[in-house]
Write a protein that holds these residues in place. Structure first.
Motif, PDB file in Angstrom:
ATOM      1  N   MET A 149      86.562   0.378  35.426  1.00  0.00           N
ATOM      2  CA  MET A 149      87.957  -0.107  35.051  1.00  0.00           C
ATOM      3  C   MET A 149      88.037  -1.731  34.572  1.00  0.00           C
ATOM      4  N   ALA A 150      86.896  -2.391  35.109  1.00  0.00           N
ATOM      5  CA  ALA A 150      86.810  -3.775  34.842  1.00  0.00           C
ATOM      6  C   ALA A 150      86.376  -3.823  33.563  1.00  0.00           C
ATOM      7  N   GLN A 151      85.603  -2.827  32.825  1.00  0.00           N
ATOM      8  CA  GLN A 151      85.178  -3.002  31.552  1.00  0.00           C
ATOM      9  C   GLN A 151      86.347  -2.608  30.645  1.00  0.00           C
ATOM     10  N   ILE A 152      87.083  -1.714  31.094  1.00  0.00           N
ATOM     11  CA  ILE A 152      88.305  -1.170  30.104  1.00  0.00           C
ATOM     12  C   ILE A 152      89.096  -2.366  30.011  1.00  0.00           C
ATOM     13  N   GLU A 153      89.507  -3.194  31.120  1.00  0.00           N
ATOM     14  CA  GLU A 153      90.491  -4.353  31.190  1.00  0.00           C
ATOM     15  C   GLU A 153      89.837  -5.341  30.165  1.00  0.00           C
ATOM     16  N   ASP A 154      88.425  -5.529  30.225  1.00  0.00           N
ATOM     17  CA  ASP A 154      88.055  -6.839  29.437  1.00  0.00           C
ATOM     18  C   ASP A 154      87.893  -6.455  28.052  1.00  0.00           C
ATOM     19  N   TYR A 155      87.475  -5.006  27.611  1.00  0.00           N
ATOM     20  CA  TYR A 155      87.324  -4.779  26.264  1.00  0.00           C
ATOM     21  C   TYR A 155      89.079  -4.700  25.776  1.00  0.00           C
ATOM     22  N   THR A 156      89.712  -4.461  26.534  1.00  0.00           N
ATOM     23  CA  THR A 156      91.278  -4.556  25.983  1.00  0.00           C
ATOM     24  C   THR A 156      91.745  -5.862  25.754  1.00  0.00           C
ATOM     25  N   LYS A 157      91.379  -6.810  26.597  1.00  0.00           N
ATOM     26  CA  LYS A 157      91.744  -8.099  26.417  1.00  0.00           C
ATOM     27  C   LYS A 157      91.146  -8.774  25.259  1.00  0.00           C
ATOM     28  N   TYR A 158      89.742  -8.334  24.883  1.00  0.00           N
ATOM     29  CA  TYR A 158      89.239  -8.804  23.613  1.00  0.00           C
ATOM     30  C   TYR A 158      90.103  -8.275  22.573  1.00  0.00           C
ATOM     31  N   ILE A 159      90.437  -6.941  22.552  1.00  0.00           N
ATOM     32  CA  ILE A 159      91.173  -6.230  21.538  1.00  0.00           C
ATOM     33  C   ILE A 159      92.489  -7.158  21.147  1.00  0.00           C
ATOM     34  N   LEU A 160      93.274  -7.642  22.474  1.00  0.00           N
ATOM     35  CA  LEU A 160      94.349  -8.305  22.299  1.00  0.00           C
ATOM     36  C   LEU A 160      94.459  -9.643  21.808  1.00  0.00           C
ATOM     37  N   SER A 161      93.112 -10.302  21.871  1.00  0.00           N
ATOM     38  CA  SER A 161      92.818 -11.641  21.688  1.00  0.00           C
ATOM     39  C   SER A 161      92.506 -11.796  20.148  1.00  0.00           C
ATOM     40  N   ARG A 162      92.360 -10.855  19.448  1.00  0.00           N
ATOM     41  CA  ARG A 162      92.069 -10.878  18.086  1.00  0.00           C
ATOM     42  C   ARG A 162      93.219 -11.502  17.224  1.00  0.00           C
ATOM     43  N   PRO A 163      93.016 -12.235  16.160  1.00  0.00           N
ATOM     44  CA  PRO A 163      94.103 -12.690  15.429  1.00  0.00           C
ATOM     45  C   PRO A 163      94.924 -11.674  14.556  1.00  0.00           C
TER      46      PRO A 163
END
Length: 391
Positions: A149-163
Motif C-alpha cells: 500500500m505504501a508503494q501504491i501511494e508513493d507511485y500515485t503521488k508521483y503520477i499526480l506530481s507530473r506537470p
C-alpha cells in the motif's frame, strides 16, 4: 522370410537409384544439396507496405482504449499528460474470492473496442484538449499488504506530481486526473492518500458498492493485526485520516447484509450518507441521481472522486467479482447515474473488484468496467472543455 528379403532388396535398389540420380543431376551442373549454403542475390525487390490510419479494434497491444503507453515512473521522464490511467493489480485484502489482481489486464482487454465519440455526452474524449496516457501497472511487492500500500501511494503521488501540458487546462493547479484500474477495494485508501495530498484537501467521495466498506478494524479484526487494512474498510481509514469530506461523501447501491445494526450508526458517524439499491423502486433512476447531487451540494469548488466497486451491478450482468450480491443496478441504470454527474469536477476515479476468472466467455464484466471508465473519462474531458483555462 522371403518377403522380408524382398523388402530389403527393394530398399537397396531404391538407394542405388537415388544415388545414381544424384550423380546424374551433378553432371548437368546443378548444385548438390550437400555442397553448402546457396548464395543469395545481393539485391531483390521488396514490397512497400501500405499504411492505413484504421486499426481494427481487436488488434494491438492492450492499453486502455488504445491509449499511448507511457513509462510514467521513469526517472527524468518529461512527457506530460492530463489524464493518467494506472493499474493497481493488488488483491491481498480480499475476504472471499481472490483474483482481482488480474482486473487491470482484464479491463484493458475489455476496452479494446472503445475509441470514439460518446453520443450521450456529446464528446470524443480521445480527440480533445486532454492528453490521456496509460502508465501501465504500479510495481509493488505482493506479500506484505502495508508495504504494498505504501508503494501504491508513493507511485500515485508521483503520477499526480507530473506537470500538465502548458497550453491546456490549468484547473486543479495542473494536477492530472487519475483513473485507477483495480485490484481490490483496499487500493482506494493509498490512492485517496495521494489524491488528498496532491489537492491539499479532502475529497467528496461517491462510493458505488453493494457493501459499506467502513468496517471498524477495532471491532472486527482485533486479533488479526495483519488484516487491519482490507477491502472491507478503506473508507473507515480514509475518514479517520481526514481524506473524505464529512457529510458530502456517500455510498450508492448498498444492499449487503451487515454484521449488526450498529454498522449503520458507525458509518454515519464517519460522515457518510447512504443510498440503497432498493431506493430505485421509490426514487427511480432520476431520483437517485438527484439525491446524489443534493448530498454533494453545489458544483462550484467541489472536488469529486468516484470509486466504483463492480459488484454495485447485479451479478447477472457483472458476475466476475469476489463478493457478488444479488439485487444490484442494471448496467444502463449505472451508466445513466454516472452521466448525471457531468457538471461536477471529477478529479479521479477507480473501478475495483473485477476478477476476470469468474467472468463468462463473453467478457461481460470487463466490457462493463471499461464502459464505466469511458463514461467518466468523457465527463472529465467535457468538464475541462467547458471550464478550460488556457495558460
Amino acid at each position: 522370410m522371403f518377403i522380408i528379403k524382398g523388402l530389403i532388396l527393394t530398399g537397396f535398389i531404391s538407394l542405388v537409384t537415388a544415388h545414381a540420380g544424384h550423380h546424374h543431376h551433378e553432371e548437368r551442373g546443378q548444385v548438390p544439396l550437400s555442397s553448402g549454403p546457396v548464395e543469395m542475390p545481393v539485391t531483390f525487390n521488396r514490397p512497400v507496405l501500405e499504411k492505413d490510419v484504421y486499426v481494427p479494434a481487436f488488434a494491438g497491444i492492450s492499453t486502455f482504449a488504445h491509449l499511448p503507453y507511457l513509462q510514467c515512473w521513469e526517472e527524468g521522464a518529461k512527457e506530460e499528460y492530463d489524464i493518467a490511467v494506472v493499474g493497481a493489480p493488488y488483491d491481498i485484502g480480499v475476504t472471499f474470492r481472490t483474483g482481482a489482481r488480474f482486473g487491470p489486464s482484464g479491463i484493458r482487454e475489455g476496452s479494446k473496442r472503445i475509441k470514439g465519440y460518446n453520443t450521450e455526452l456529446g464528446i470524443n474524449p480521445f480527440k480533445s484538449w486532454a492528453k490521456a496516457v496509460d502508465c501501465g501497472d504500479i510495481p509493488f511487492e505482493p506479500f506484505d499488504s502495508q508495504h504494498a500500500m505504501a508503494q501504491i501511494e508513493d507511485y500515485t503521488k508521483y503520477i499526480l506530481s507530473r506537470p500538465k501540458l502548458d497550453t491546456l487546462s490549468a484547473m486543479n493547479g495542473g494536477i492530472p486526473r487519475l483513473i485507477t484500474l483495480g485490484g481490490d477495494h483496499t487500493i482506494l485508501l493509498p490512492v485517496l492518500r495521494a489524491m488528498s495530498n496532491a489537492h491539499g484537501r479532502p475529497l467528496s467521495v461517491i462510493h458505488f458498492d453493494s457493501h459499506l466498506d467502513t468496517w471498524s478494524p477495532e471491532i472486527y479484526n482485533v486479533k488479526a493485526k495483519a488484516s487491519k487494512y482490507n477491502h472491507g474498510n478503506p473508507l473507515y481509514h480514509a475518514s479517520k485520516e481526514g481524506l473524505t469530506t464529512n457529510g458530502t461523501s456517500l455510498h450508492v447501491g448498498i444492499r449487503s447484509s451487515l454484521y449488526d445494526k450498529d454498522d449503520i450508526t458507525r458509518d454515519e458517524a464517519l460522515g457518510f450518507k447512504m443510498i440503497k439499491a432498493n431506493d430505485i423502486f421509490t426514487l427511480g433512476v432520476e431520483g437517485i441521481s438527484q439525491r446524489i447531487k443534493d448530498i454533494l451540494g453545489p458544483t462550484q469548488d467541489t472536488l469529486v472522486y468516484l470509486s466504483i466497486d463492480i459488484d454495485v451491478i447485479d451479478p447477472s450482468m457483472a458476475p466476475a467479482t469476489g463478493t457478488p450480491e444479488t439485487g444490484g443496478f442494471l448496467t444502463r441504470e449505472m451508466r445513466y447515474i454516472l452521466r448525471s454527474l457531468e457538471d461536477y469536477n471529477i478529479v479521479g476515479m477507480d473501478v475495483v473488484e473485477v476478477a476476470p476468472a469468474y467472468d463468462t466467455q463473453a467478457q461481460l464484466t470487463t466490457f462493463l468496467a471499461a464502459d464505466l471508465i469511458y463514461e467518466v473519462m468523457s465527463m472529465m474531458v467535457k468538464y475541462g472543455e467547458n471550464n478550460l483555462i488556457v495558460s
